[in-house]
Design an enzyme around this catalytic site. Structure first.
Site, PDB file in Angstrom:
ATOM      1  N   HIS A 149     -42.585  10.466   0.756  1.00  0.00           N
ATOM      2  CA  HIS A 149     -41.846  11.289  -0.252  1.00  0.00           C
ATOM      3  C   HIS A 149     -41.342  10.435  -1.274  1.00  0.00           C
ATOM      4  CE1 HIS A 149     -38.020  13.282  -1.703  1.00  0.00           C
ATOM      5  NE2 HIS A 149     -37.098  12.481  -1.033  1.00  0.00           N
TER       6      HIS A 149
ATOM      7  N   VAL B 175     -29.392   8.465  13.656  1.00  0.00           N
ATOM      8  CA  VAL B 175     -29.228   9.301  14.825  1.00  0.00           C
ATOM      9  C   VAL B 175     -29.014   8.499  16.132  1.00  0.00           C
ATOM     10  CG1 VAL B 175     -30.643  10.894  16.409  1.00  0.00           C
ATOM     11  CG2 VAL B 175     -30.860  11.057  13.904  1.00  0.00           C
TER      12      VAL B 175
ATOM     13  N   TYR C   7     -34.440  16.195  -6.765  1.00  0.00           N
ATOM     14  CA  TYR C   7     -33.102  16.024  -6.697  1.00  0.00           C
ATOM     15  C   TYR C   7     -32.558  14.896  -7.280  1.00  0.00           C
ATOM     16  CZ  TYR C   7     -34.187  13.015  -2.762  1.00  0.00           C
ATOM     17  OH  TYR C   7     -34.676  12.053  -1.787  1.00  0.00           O
TER      18      TYR C   7
ATOM     19  N   THR D 162     -35.983  41.854  31.179  1.00  0.00           N
ATOM     20  CA  THR D 162     -36.363  43.041  32.166  1.00  0.00           C
ATOM     21  C   THR D 162     -36.880  42.554  33.269  1.00  0.00           C
ATOM     22  OG1 THR D 162     -38.116  43.581  30.961  1.00  0.00           O
ATOM     23  CG2 THR D 162     -36.265  44.679  30.161  1.00  0.00           C
TER      24      THR D 162
ATOM     25  N   LEU E 222     -28.382  12.259   0.246  1.00  0.00           N
ATOM     26  CA  LEU E 222     -27.687  13.520  -0.058  1.00  0.00           C
ATOM     27  C   LEU E 222     -27.644  14.422   0.950  1.00  0.00           C
ATOM     28  CD1 LEU E 222     -29.722  12.366  -2.515  1.00  0.00           C
ATOM     29  CD2 LEU E 222     -29.368  14.446  -3.680  1.00  0.00           C
TER      30      LEU E 222
ATOM     31  N   SER F  46     -36.458   5.181   8.260  1.00  0.00           N
ATOM     32  CA  SER F  46     -35.987   6.368   7.141  1.00  0.00           C
ATOM     33  C   SER F  46     -34.685   5.868   6.771  1.00  0.00           C
ATOM     34  CB  SER F  46     -36.532   7.628   7.637  1.00  0.00           C
ATOM     35  OG  SER F  46     -37.521   7.873   8.291  1.00  0.00           O
TER      36      SER F  46
ATOM     37  N   GLY G  85     -39.758  40.345  31.635  1.00  0.00           N
ATOM     38  CA  GLY G  85     -40.054  40.527  30.306  1.00  0.00           C
ATOM     39  C   GLY G  85     -38.839  39.613  29.714  1.00  0.00           C
TER      40      GLY G  85
ATOM     41  N   ASP H  43     -31.899  37.772  27.130  1.00  0.00           N
ATOM     42  CA  ASP H  43     -31.900  38.991  28.173  1.00  0.00           C
ATOM     43  C   ASP H  43     -33.210  39.562  28.423  1.00  0.00           C
ATOM     44  OD1 ASP H  43     -32.793  39.785  25.408  1.00  0.00           O
ATOM     45  OD2 ASP H  43     -31.642  41.647  25.549  1.00  0.00           O
TER      46      ASP H  43
ATOM     47  N   VAL I 228     -39.863  -1.303  21.971  1.00  0.00           N
ATOM     48  CA  VAL I 228     -40.291  -0.599  23.154  1.00  0.00           C
ATOM     49  C   VAL I 228     -41.884  -0.204  23.422  1.00  0.00           C
ATOM     50  CG1 VAL I 228     -40.250   1.771  24.400  1.00  0.00           C
ATOM     51  CG2 VAL I 228     -38.008   0.539  23.082  1.00  0.00           C
TER      52      VAL I 228
HETATM   53  P1  FAD Z   1     -34.823   6.215  11.458  1.00  0.00           P
HETATM   54  O1  FAD Z   1     -33.668   5.875  10.506  1.00  0.00           O
HETATM   55  O2  FAD Z   1     -36.340   6.039  11.181  1.00  0.00           O
HETATM   56  O3  FAD Z   1     -34.806   5.188  12.800  1.00  0.00           O
HETATM   57  C1  FAD Z   1     -35.682   5.314  13.806  1.00  0.00           C
HETATM   58  C2  FAD Z   1     -35.855   3.843  14.366  1.00  0.00           C
HETATM   59  O4  FAD Z   1     -36.640   3.722  15.751  1.00  0.00           O
HETATM   60  C3  FAD Z   1     -36.291   2.861  13.348  1.00  0.00           C
HETATM   61  O5  FAD Z   1     -35.160   2.053  12.966  1.00  0.00           O
HETATM   62  C4  FAD Z   1     -37.559   2.157  13.974  1.00  0.00           C
HETATM   63  O6  FAD Z   1     -37.447   0.724  13.768  1.00  0.00           O
HETATM   64  C5  FAD Z   1     -37.093   2.521  15.598  1.00  0.00           C
HETATM   65  N1  FAD Z   1     -38.299   2.440  16.340  1.00  0.00           N
HETATM   66  C6  FAD Z   1     -39.281   3.240  16.377  1.00  0.00           C
HETATM   67  N2  FAD Z   1     -40.279   2.804  17.272  1.00  0.00           N
HETATM   68  C7  FAD Z   1     -39.737   1.826  18.049  1.00  0.00           C
HETATM   69  C8  FAD Z   1     -40.063   0.935  19.038  1.00  0.00           C
HETATM   70  N3  FAD Z   1     -41.181   1.212  19.695  1.00  0.00           N
HETATM   71  N4  FAD Z   1     -39.125   0.147  19.729  1.00  0.00           N
HETATM   72  C9  FAD Z   1     -37.863   0.067  18.919  1.00  0.00           C
HETATM   73  N5  FAD Z   1     -37.634   0.865  18.061  1.00  0.00           N
HETATM   74  C10 FAD Z   1     -38.336   1.615  17.499  1.00  0.00           C
HETATM   75  N6  FAD Z   1     -32.091  12.713   4.675  1.00  0.00           N
HETATM   76  C11 FAD Z   1     -30.881  13.259   4.001  1.00  0.00           C
HETATM   77  O7  FAD Z   1     -30.107  14.014   4.858  1.00  0.00           O
HETATM   78  N7  FAD Z   1     -30.707  13.199   2.617  1.00  0.00           N
HETATM   79  C12 FAD Z   1     -31.568  12.631   1.778  1.00  0.00           C
HETATM   80  O8  FAD Z   1     -31.207  12.522   0.648  1.00  0.00           O
HETATM   81  C13 FAD Z   1     -32.622  11.892   2.294  1.00  0.00           C
HETATM   82  N8  FAD Z   1     -33.162  11.433   1.367  1.00  0.00           N
HETATM   83  C14 FAD Z   1     -34.380  10.823   1.868  1.00  0.00           C
HETATM   84  C15 FAD Z   1     -35.240   9.972   1.152  1.00  0.00           C
HETATM   85  C16 FAD Z   1     -36.260   9.434   1.519  1.00  0.00           C
HETATM   86  C17 FAD Z   1     -37.205   8.426   0.494  1.00  0.00           C
HETATM   87  C18 FAD Z   1     -36.501   9.275   2.901  1.00  0.00           C
HETATM   88  C19 FAD Z   1     -37.808   8.506   3.257  1.00  0.00           C
HETATM   89  C20 FAD Z   1     -35.932  10.078   3.947  1.00  0.00           C
HETATM   90  C21 FAD Z   1     -34.620  10.684   3.212  1.00  0.00           C
HETATM   91  N9  FAD Z   1     -34.095  11.371   4.071  1.00  0.00           N
HETATM   92  C22 FAD Z   1     -32.934  11.993   3.651  1.00  0.00           C
HETATM   93  C23 FAD Z   1     -34.544  11.804   5.628  1.00  0.00           C
HETATM   94  C24 FAD Z   1     -33.569  10.454   6.533  1.00  0.00           C
HETATM   95  O9  FAD Z   1     -33.624   9.417   5.888  1.00  0.00           O
HETATM   96  C25 FAD Z   1     -34.342  10.650   7.846  1.00  0.00           C
HETATM   97  O10 FAD Z   1     -34.428  11.927   8.442  1.00  0.00           O
HETATM   98  C26 FAD Z   1     -33.255   9.795   8.673  1.00  0.00           C
HETATM   99  O11 FAD Z   1     -32.714   8.883   8.165  1.00  0.00           O
HETATM  100  C27 FAD Z   1     -33.846   9.822  10.155  1.00  0.00           C
HETATM  101  O12 FAD Z   1     -32.995   9.155  10.959  1.00  0.00           O
HETATM  102  P2  FAD Z   1     -33.433   8.359  12.273  1.00  0.00           P
HETATM  103  O13 FAD Z   1     -32.184   7.687  13.013  1.00  0.00           O
HETATM  104  O14 FAD Z   1     -33.823   9.594  13.231  1.00  0.00           O
HETATM  105  O15 FAD Z   1     -34.761   7.779  12.194  1.00  0.00           O
HETATM  106  N1  THG Z   2     -39.308  45.293  27.155  1.00  0.00           N
HETATM  107  C1  THG Z   2     -39.304  44.395  28.004  1.00  0.00           C
HETATM  108  N2  THG Z   2     -38.795  43.460  28.436  1.00  0.00           N
HETATM  109  C2  THG Z   2     -37.999  42.896  27.314  1.00  0.00           C
HETATM  110  C3  THG Z   2     -37.881  43.722  26.258  1.00  0.00           C
HETATM  111  C4  THG Z   2     -38.503  44.650  26.108  1.00  0.00           C
HETATM  112  N3  THG Z   2     -37.223  41.603  27.498  1.00  0.00           N
HETATM  113  C5  THG Z   2     -36.732  40.987  26.367  1.00  0.00           C
HETATM  114  C6  THG Z   2     -36.038  41.860  25.590  1.00  0.00           C
HETATM  115  N4  THG Z   2     -37.109  43.138  25.180  1.00  0.00           N
HETATM  116  C7  THG Z   2     -34.963  42.554  26.352  1.00  0.00           C
HETATM  117  N5  THG Z   2     -34.299  43.410  25.435  1.00  0.00           N
HETATM  118  C8  THG Z   2     -33.808  44.683  25.743  1.00  0.00           C
HETATM  119  C9  THG Z   2     -32.939  45.587  25.158  1.00  0.00           C
HETATM  120  C10 THG Z   2     -32.627  46.716  25.923  1.00  0.00           C
HETATM  121  C11 THG Z   2     -33.256  47.327  26.647  1.00  0.00           C
HETATM  122  C12 THG Z   2     -34.189  46.567  27.151  1.00  0.00           C
HETATM  123  C13 THG Z   2     -34.685  45.351  26.833  1.00  0.00           C
HETATM  124  C14 THG Z   2     -32.720  48.824  27.329  1.00  0.00           C
HETATM  125  N6  THG Z   2     -31.421  48.811  27.372  1.00  0.00           N
HETATM  126  C15 THG Z   2     -30.814  50.151  28.318  1.00  0.00           C
HETATM  127  C16 THG Z   2     -29.574  50.358  27.396  1.00  0.00           C
HETATM  128  O1  THG Z   2     -28.983  49.327  27.002  1.00  0.00           O
HETATM  129  O2  THG Z   2     -29.213  51.481  27.571  1.00  0.00           O
HETATM  130  C17 THG Z   2     -30.941  50.094  29.493  1.00  0.00           C
HETATM  131  C18 THG Z   2     -29.981  49.247  30.072  1.00  0.00           C
HETATM  132  C19 THG Z   2     -29.845  49.657  31.726  1.00  0.00           C
HETATM  133  O3  THG Z   2     -30.339  50.656  32.116  1.00  0.00           O
HETATM  134  O4  THG Z   2     -29.396  48.766  32.371  1.00  0.00           O
HETATM  135  O5  THG Z   2     -33.645  49.562  27.519  1.00  0.00           O
HETATM  136  O6  THG Z   2     -38.415  45.498  25.179  1.00  0.00           O
HETATM  137  N7  THG Z   2     -40.160  44.751  29.324  1.00  0.00           N
END
Ligand code: FAD
Ligand code: THG
Length: 824
Positions: free
Chosen positions: A231, A21, A265, A556, A58, A51, A568, A554, A180
């Site tokens: 895991h 990341v 998997y 109200t 995968l 990690s 709302g 959206d 850090v």
């Molecule tokens: P990390 O790779 O953990 O990186 C975070 C880094 O932050 C670390 O290197 C750490 O050293 C650093 N850090 C932490 N604290 C500090 C600090 N205080 N100062 C400086 N550095 C710090 N994902 C998939 O998509 N497919 C898969 O098949 C999959 N399989 C997995 C299998 C296993 C066994 C595991 C464990 C994970 C798997 N994952 C998989 C998940 C995936 O590996 C992680 O979600 C991903 O790698 C996370 O990436 P990251 O960069 O967020 O974290």
């Molecule tokens: N009630 C209240 N607030 C809300 C909702 C609610 N906020 C979030 C969400 N729900 C908002 N969604 C809507 C969607 C449609 C309407 C009200 C809230 C609605 N529309 C009329 C129409 O389209 O004809 C009136 C339009 C107008 O006169 O301008 O009534 O459920 N409090």
């Protein structure tokens, strides 16, 4: 601080963590011209021990979330284009998910639909075709498979190396062995990062620390709701059965394989010694890890994220692997470890900038699968102020207060581990912790036999068993097993009573914000699209847009006094957004938890409410979209005359202490009118018939108001507001896609949402939300479609579990287009 004279491209960024990341983010930021990017890691580069350092990589792209699928698709493209010493960082070997149970086989049909909705290539295979892709499979145990040719294997460490090299060429610094130990801040902003080698000044700090997120968060005073869990991953000895088919330089050959019925998997590992099989298991007990006590790199036996393999936990998974791939019976586990990574309460990443510590960003709980997509979104967020992709499901601001306790994060995180490969119904709630949030009416709801589902921590009745007698004799089409889950014919009866008589709806979970102060009107005018400069007592439907004109929510807005508004709203992110923008003379407060609300809706609503008050509730005296304070019996209430279900009536608000009294007062008064309590299931059906959109499902920041059919809520003439400039020149006529109302042709057919829509046989869009319309006698589905297809009468098909259901574009709204039922 980024001073006004500094070039924005010179913003000083420190990224904590050089896993997939952090490295991807450095690449994306420097690609956008940012040149002061520093990446720190406590471990040595390029495999610092997180990690990523041992991820088998995968990448299955298809996910119920469109956002997550897009993140994965971008990662595939990005890693596929990366060069590490002349080799790509992604192998598109394809993915194969197999079913050994009927439930899974049905679910793979549904998954094929999701893939089609989000644009991932894929096809269903019979057992024989599965075996062709994976010759070791015991064909007799397999019912079928879902093959996705563009899925594959990410080479995570080479991808880190390649992105590091590219970012360094653009000026970024990568510093291994920098731990850090603190985050410096002043006036609510980050100013620097403290390391064991001194302080590094920063305008932005991004925690990409993977499962150490809570530790970095604690340094910054920001809660990071994730749970690290171990895991199991094991590799077999070289398997002669797999040998020969691969070029060792390719590392792998056959598709990545998932056997989700047994939480497993598989991938191949190819090297000079032969072909081994890697097996990952989610079948074991949850093994949480405290990120605060994880050993440092030099103190860890292997790596901080790699714990000793607990063989006994793997035993059932080994048996299940042999049952699926009998050739394994002659082999053994040669190697294994318990690897640690992050789980969140809802399984989604945690992204975004803290509101209380500006410049402090999170990019946590991200799989390799989604890494480049997440990095792109966060980089856009940092450089442009918004990601192009809707990220509301991943936003740090999505969590309610009640969802951030360590106890909640631990319970839900562990449960997400258990459920990671389960067949999950979109309405299925988690078992624990429940009940968490209840409205004051909860005891009455229980007495009425409410069937509760959970949202935002709230228990919400979906229907009431007490209404079962009303459903007797209803002529309803038979439902298939999937759509019959979390549904009851009682909902149809509740909908009918709402249309014919009157019903009480618990609207307590509807988010309520109070906006007050001398600047409140100007503030809300600047933040939203509609004209709010009206007399106290007016209620207005209006939109929150971002600067690009995308719909953030959206609302109200009820003007209760000159400088007091009740808003709302939808998600906790609305509160966060308003607080971020509020000037000093405006107060914004979430009053949801201390208050409650009942919607009294139906043609007899006035007959029910009027006798309880001395105030005149006639249409003349208390018009549509008006608000007033009154008393109903002993209860002081704020009454808003509006209705999301499209019937005459009011939302009645009071404080939580008086909630039960309000319920009992209305219940008593309702007896004479045949009033019932009704639930979300009826509610959702009624709102779709009326054409009222649900933010987050039907429209998001990816859509502008005119596409979403909400142009009526935009009033550019009122003056400037956030997003106005971006809407210039846009109209319903210029929209290239539209949120479109469909009805299913077969009155017995039902879809649930997210299904692909085809026009003339070709993929054209997807369903956003759907429900059976009990009044119109058909399933109603809203869908995004190209404008050319969004013409009433157009014939389309919606794919449901592999079947093509005929549907037709309808003129909306389906129910009461003249507003006769509401404005009376
Ligand atoms: P990390 O790779 O953990 O990186 C975070 C880094 O932050 C670390 O290197 C750490 O050293 C650093 N850090 C932490 N604290 C500090 C600090 N205080 N100062 C400086 N550095 C710090 N994902 C998939 O998509 N497919 C898969 O098949 C999959 N399989 C997995 C299998 C296993 C066994 C595991 C464990 C994970 C798997 N994952 C998989 C998940 C995936 O590996 C992680 O979600 C991903 O790698 C996370 O990436 P990251 O960069 O967020 O974290
Ligand atoms: N009630 C209240 N607030 C809300 C909702 C609610 N906020 C979030 C969400 N729900 C908002 N969604 C809507 C969607 C449609 C309407 C009200 C809230 C609605 N529309 C009329 C129409 O389209 O004809 C009136 C339009 C107008 O006169 O301008 O009534 O459920 N409090």
């Amino acid at each position: 601080m980024t001073g006004p004279l500094r070039d924005p491209l010179d913003a000083r960024v420190v990224i904590i963590g050089a896993g997939i990341v952090g490295c991807s983010l450095a690449d994306e930021l420097t690609a956008r011209g940012w040149r002061q990017v520093t990446v720190l890691d406590q471990g040595p580069l390029p495999a610092p021990g997180g990690s990523t350092s041992h991820a088998p990589g995968l990448v299955f792209q298809t996910n119920p979330s469109k956002t997550m699928t897009e993140f994965a698709a971008y990662t595939v493209r990005r890693l596929g284009s990366l060069d590490d010493g002349g080799r790509p960082c992604f192998h598109p070997v394809g993915g194969l998910e197999i079913a050994t149970t009927e439930a899974r086989w049905a679910d793979l049909h549904r998954k094929a639909g999701l893939a089609a909705s989000w644009g991932v290539r894929g096809g269903l295979l019979d057992p024989h075709q599965c075996r062709k892709l994976w010759p070791l499979l015991d064909e007799s145990t397999v019912l079928g498979g879902f093959h996705t040719p563009d899925d594959g294997l990410a080479r995570a460490v080479p991808a880190c190396r390649a992105q590091t090299a590219r970012a360094e060429r653009r000026g970024a610094r990568f510093l291994g062995r920098h731990t850090v130990t603190g985050i410096e801040r002043a006036h609510g902003r980050v100013t620097g990062v403290v390391t064991d080698h001194g302080v590094i000044p920063a305008d932005h700090v991004v925690s990409a620390a993977g499962f150490w997120g809570p530790v970095i968060g604690a340094l910054a005073g920001v809660e990071v709701p994730l749970l690290p869990l171990a895991h199991q991953y094991a590799t077999t000895a070289p398997l002669p059965e797999l040998a020969g088919a691969h070029d060792p330089s390719e590392e792998t050959g056959r598709p990545i394989l998932r056997h989700q019925d047994r939480d497993l998997y598989f991938r191949e590992h190819v090297d000079a010694a032969g072909v081994r099989l890697g097996i990952g298991s989610y079948a074991h007990r949850p093994m949480p890890v405290d990120p605060f006590t994880v050993p440092a790199y030099d103190d860890a036996p292997v790596m901080p994220s790699s714990l000793p393999f607990t063989e006994a936990d793997f035993a059932p998974s080994w048996r299940d692997s042999v049952a699926l791939l009998p050739a394994l019976g002659a082999s053994r586990i040669a190697d294994g470890f318990n690897g640690v990574f992050s789980f969140t309460p809802d399984g989604m990443p945690v992204l975004g900038e803290s509101r209380t510590l500006r410049g402090f960003w999170l990019a946590e709980a991200v799989w390799v699968t989604h890494s480049a997509g997440v990095a792109k979104a966060v980089a856009e967020w940092m450089t442009d102020g918004r990601p192009a992709t809707d990220v509301h499901e991943c936003d740090l601001a999505r969590f309610e207060d009640a969802q951030r306790s360590p106890a909640y994060v631990a319970e839900r995180g562990a449960q997400n581990f258990v459920e990671v490969y389960d067949v999950l119904h979109p309405l299925q709630p988690m078992a624990q912790p429940r009940p968490l949030r209840t409205s004051p009416f909860y005891p009455r709801q229980q007495e009425l036999g409410a069937f509760f589902l959970e949202a935002g921590g709230w228990e919400r009745p979906h229907w009431y068993e007490a209404n079962a007698p009303l459903a007797v004799g209803l002529d309803l089409p038979e439902r298939d097993a999937w759509s019959a889950r979390y549904w009851s014919p009682i909902a149809a009866a509740e909908a009918a009573v709402t249309r014919e008589r009157v019903a009480l709806y618990d609207m307590t979970p509807l988010r309520r914000l109070e906006v007050t102060g001398p600047g409140a009107l100007d503030f809300l005018q600047r933040m939203t699209t509609n004209q709010l400069a009206k007399k106290p007592g007016a209620v207005t439907y209006t939109l929150l847009l971002d600067a690009a004109g995308g719909i953030r929510s959206d609302l109200t807005v009820a003007r209760l006094a000159a400088d007091r508004f009740q808003v709302g709203a939808n998600s906790p992110a609305d509160l966060d957004w308003l607080l971020r923008h509020a000037p000093a003379d405006v107060g914004v407060r979430d009053i949801t938890s201390g208050t409650c609300c009942i919607g009294v809706w139906g043609p007899l609503a006035r007959d029910l409410v009027q006798p309880l008050t001395r105030d005149d509730f006639s249409h003349r005296a208390f018009g549509y979209f008006k608000a007033r304070r009154t008393h109903l019996g002993h209860v002081p209430v704020t009454a808003l005359r509006l209705s999301y279900v499209g019937e005459l009536g009011w939302e009645l608000y009071t404080t939580a202490d008086l909630g039960l009294r309000l319920w009992d007062t209305l219940w008593e008064a309702g007896r004479a009118h045949g009033a019932i309590a009704a639930g979300r299931s009826a509610f959702n059906s009624l709102r779709l018939e009326k054409g009222y959109r649900a933010w987050g499902a039907d429209m998001t920041t990816e859509h502008h108001p005119h596409e979403a059919g909400l142009g009526f809520a935009v009033h550019p003439a009122k003056g400037d507001f956030l997003g106005r400039a971006a809407l210039e020149g846009l109209s319903e006529e210029t929209a290239t896609r539209k949120l479109t109302c469909l009805t299913l042709d077969d009155p017995a057919a039902v879809v649930l949402g997210k299904e692909p829509v085809r026009v003339g046989g070709a993929p054209a869009g997807y369903v956003t939300s759907a429900a059976y319309g009990h009044t119109v006698g058909r399933c109603v589905a809203y869908a995004w479609l190209p404008a050319a297809a969004a013409v009433p009468g157009t014939a389309v098909h919606i794919e449901y579990f592999g079947r093509q259901l005929a549907a037709t574009v309808a003129q909306e709204p389906l129910f009461d287009p003249q507003m006769m039922r509401i404005r009376c």
